[in-house]
Design a protein around this motif. Structure first.
Motif, PDB file in Angstrom:
ATOM      1  N   VAL A  24       8.173  30.633 -47.694  1.00 32.17           N
ATOM      2  CA  VAL A  24       7.131  31.218 -49.360  1.00 32.17           C
ATOM      3  C   VAL A  24       5.975  30.361 -48.997  1.00 32.17           C
ATOM      4  N   CYS A  25       7.075  29.089 -49.270  1.00 32.30           N
ATOM      5  CA  CYS A  25       6.280  27.910 -49.267  1.00 32.30           C
ATOM      6  C   CYS A  25       5.154  28.378 -48.031  1.00 32.30           C
ATOM      7  N   LYS A  26       4.788  28.590 -46.859  1.00 33.11           N
ATOM      8  CA  LYS A  26       4.413  28.247 -45.899  1.00 33.11           C
ATOM      9  C   LYS A  26       2.982  29.185 -46.244  1.00 33.11           C
ATOM     10  N   LEU A  27       3.510  30.582 -46.902  1.00 36.34           N
ATOM     11  CA  LEU A  27       2.647  31.834 -47.950  1.00 36.34           C
ATOM     12  C   LEU A  27       1.632  30.907 -49.244  1.00 36.34           C
ATOM     13  N   MET A  28       2.067  30.282 -49.774  1.00 36.83           N
ATOM     14  CA  MET A  28       1.471  30.373 -50.837  1.00 36.83           C
ATOM     15  C   MET A  28       0.417  28.682 -49.908  1.00 36.83           C
ATOM     16  N   ILE A  29       0.600  27.717 -48.888  1.00 40.04           N
ATOM     17  CA  ILE A  29      -0.232  27.354 -48.818  1.00 40.04           C
ATOM     18  C   ILE A  29      -1.570  27.508 -47.863  1.00 40.04           C
ATOM     19  N   GLU A  30      -1.192  28.938 -46.993  1.00 39.46           N
ATOM     20  CA  GLU A  30      -2.118  29.365 -45.951  1.00 39.46           C
ATOM     21  C   GLU A  30      -2.630  30.504 -47.180  1.00 39.46           C
ATOM     22  N   LYS A  31      -2.536  30.827 -48.517  1.00 38.28           N
ATOM     23  CA  LYS A  31      -3.238  31.803 -49.474  1.00 38.28           C
ATOM     24  C   LYS A  31      -4.125  30.705 -50.656  1.00 38.28           C
ATOM     25  N   GLY A  32      -3.698  29.049 -49.658  1.00 40.42           N
ATOM     26  CA  GLY A  32      -3.894  28.327 -51.074  1.00 40.42           C
ATOM     27  C   GLY A  32      -3.804  29.020 -52.334  1.00 40.42           C
ATOM     28  N   VAL A  33      -2.651  29.055 -52.987  1.00 41.44           N
ATOM     29  CA  VAL A  33      -2.386  29.411 -54.351  1.00 41.44           C
ATOM     30  C   VAL A  33      -1.202  28.738 -54.691  1.00 41.44           C
ATOM     31  N   GLY A  34      -1.060  28.257 -56.417  1.00 36.98           N
ATOM     32  CA  GLY A  34       0.181  27.827 -56.272  1.00 36.98           C
ATOM     33  C   GLY A  34       1.579  28.325 -57.204  1.00 36.98           C
ATOM     34  N   SER A  35       1.203  29.444 -56.912  1.00 37.71           N
ATOM     35  CA  SER A  35       2.918  30.621 -57.319  1.00 37.71           C
ATOM     36  C   SER A  35       2.725  31.849 -56.918  1.00 37.71           C
ATOM     37  N   VAL A  36       3.649  32.668 -56.359  1.00 40.38           N
ATOM     38  CA  VAL A  36       3.971  33.913 -55.965  1.00 40.38           C
ATOM     39  C   VAL A  36       5.006  34.607 -56.902  1.00 40.38           C
ATOM     40  N   ILE A  37       4.961  36.047 -56.952  1.00 42.37           N
ATOM     41  CA  ILE A  37       5.863  37.000 -57.733  1.00 42.37           C
ATOM     42  C   ILE A  37       7.141  36.953 -56.554  1.00 42.37           C
ATOM     43  N   VAL A  38       8.324  36.553 -57.690  1.00 45.39           N
ATOM     44  CA  VAL A  38       8.893  36.920 -56.875  1.00 45.39           C
ATOM     45  C   VAL A  38       9.662  38.192 -57.161  1.00 45.39           C
ATOM     46  N   THR A  39      10.049  39.462 -56.443  1.00 43.57           N
ATOM     47  CA  THR A  39      10.665  41.028 -56.241  1.00 43.57           C
ATOM     48  C   THR A  39      11.877  41.245 -56.089  1.00 43.57           C
ATOM     49  N   GLU A  40      12.941  41.819 -56.207  1.00 44.54           N
ATOM     50  CA  GLU A  40      13.667  42.906 -56.128  1.00 44.54           C
ATOM     51  C   GLU A  40      13.535  44.093 -55.586  1.00 44.54           C
ATOM     52  N   GLY A  41      13.624  44.723 -54.809  1.00 44.39           N
ATOM     53  CA  GLY A  41      13.728  45.695 -53.614  1.00 44.39           C
ATOM     54  C   GLY A  41      12.169  46.573 -54.711  1.00 44.39           C
ATOM     55  N   GLY A  42      11.442  45.345 -54.691  1.00 46.81           N
ATOM     56  CA  GLY A  42       9.682  45.665 -54.817  1.00 46.81           C
ATOM     57  C   GLY A  42       9.381  46.256 -56.223  1.00 46.81           C
ATOM     58  N   GLU A  43      10.444  45.457 -57.375  1.00 45.97           N
ATOM     59  CA  GLU A  43      10.157  45.199 -58.744  1.00 45.97           C
ATOM     60  C   GLU A  43       9.808  43.628 -58.850  1.00 45.97           C
ATOM     61  N   PRO A  44       9.100  43.408 -60.148  1.00 46.96           N
ATOM     62  CA  PRO A  44       8.346  41.952 -59.685  1.00 46.96           C
ATOM     63  C   PRO A  44      10.023  41.731 -61.059  1.00 46.96           C
ATOM     64  N   LYS A  45      10.751  40.770 -60.606  1.00 46.74           N
ATOM     65  CA  LYS A  45      11.969  39.838 -61.530  1.00 46.74           C
ATOM     66  C   LYS A  45      11.565  38.366 -61.808  1.00 46.74           C
ATOM     67  N   GLY A  46      10.191  38.056 -60.929  1.00 45.99           N
ATOM     68  CA  GLY A  46      10.280  36.449 -61.733  1.00 45.99           C
ATOM     69  C   GLY A  46       9.404  35.738 -61.060  1.00 45.99           C
ATOM     70  N   ILE A  47       9.436  34.432 -60.683  1.00 42.33           N
ATOM     71  CA  ILE A  47       7.839  33.930 -59.965  1.00 42.33           C
ATOM     72  C   ILE A  47       8.804  32.371 -59.712  1.00 42.33           C
ATOM     73  N   PHE A  48       7.776  32.385 -58.633  1.00 41.06           N
ATOM     74  CA  PHE A  48       7.735  30.720 -58.081  1.00 41.06           C
ATOM     75  C   PHE A  48       6.920  30.306 -57.981  1.00 41.06           C
ATOM     76  N   THR A  49       7.295  28.487 -58.343  1.00 43.50           N
ATOM     77  CA  THR A  49       6.164  28.190 -58.035  1.00 43.50           C
ATOM     78  C   THR A  49       5.889  26.796 -57.134  1.00 43.50           C
ATOM     79  N   ASP A  50       4.798  25.925 -57.292  1.00 51.46           N
ATOM     80  CA  ASP A  50       4.905  24.601 -56.099  1.00 51.46           C
ATOM     81  C   ASP A  50       6.306  23.974 -57.137  1.00 51.46           C
ATOM     82  N   ARG A  51       6.246  24.008 -58.316  1.00 51.29           N
ATOM     83  CA  ARG A  51       7.110  23.028 -59.346  1.00 51.29           C
ATOM     84  C   ARG A  51       8.267  23.230 -58.688  1.00 51.29           C
TER      85      ARG A  51
END
Length: 127
Positions: A24-51
């Motif tokens: 996930v950290c690699k993805l965030m660096i590659e895409k230049g973003v500070g957060s990603v949505i975390v899913t379970e079975g494709g459904e958004p359930k939370g968020i993961f941030t640089d913090r």
């Protein structure tokens, strides 16, 4: 009047909860973003941030551990794309968050309104 949609960042990246923190950290660096949505079975359930990445390391989590262990899951706070940007800022302030997922009319996450977007809003309203 401009809405959150005018200021949000796109695209929003999503990862499954069983993805490793390192991936996930690699993805965030590659895409230049500070957060990603975390899913379970494709459904958004939370968020993961640089913090959250920093917190994970300080808690002794391994880069190979699942992102679910370091992300905020359960109560995903979002805003509608047609909302007033100041309403989004108010939500962020009240919840002490720096990344606010944006939903369209169908409920899909279509963007991210982040703390960096606030300066764009303020620029538009300054004389």
């Amino acid at each position: 009047m401009k809405t959150v949609k005018n200021y949000m960042s796109t695209p929003v990246f999503q990862v499954e909860a069983n993805t490793s923190i390192q991936e996930v950290c690699k993805l965030m660096i590659e895409k230049g973003v500070g957060s990603v949505i975390v899913t379970e079975g494709g459904e958004p359930k939370g968020i993961f941030t640089d913090r959250d990445a920093v917190k994970a390391l300080s808690m002794g989590l391994s880069p190979n551990d699942e992102v679910r262990l370091a992300s905020t899951l359960g109560n995903l706070i979002t805003v509608d794309e047609d909302a007033d940007p100041f309403a989004a800022i108010d939500i962020m302030t009240k919840n002490k968050i720096r990344h606010l997922p944006v939903r369209d009319k169908a409920g899909n996450i279509v963007g991210m309104f982040a703390i960096t977007d606030i300066s764009k809003v303020m620029h538009d309203v300054s004389p």
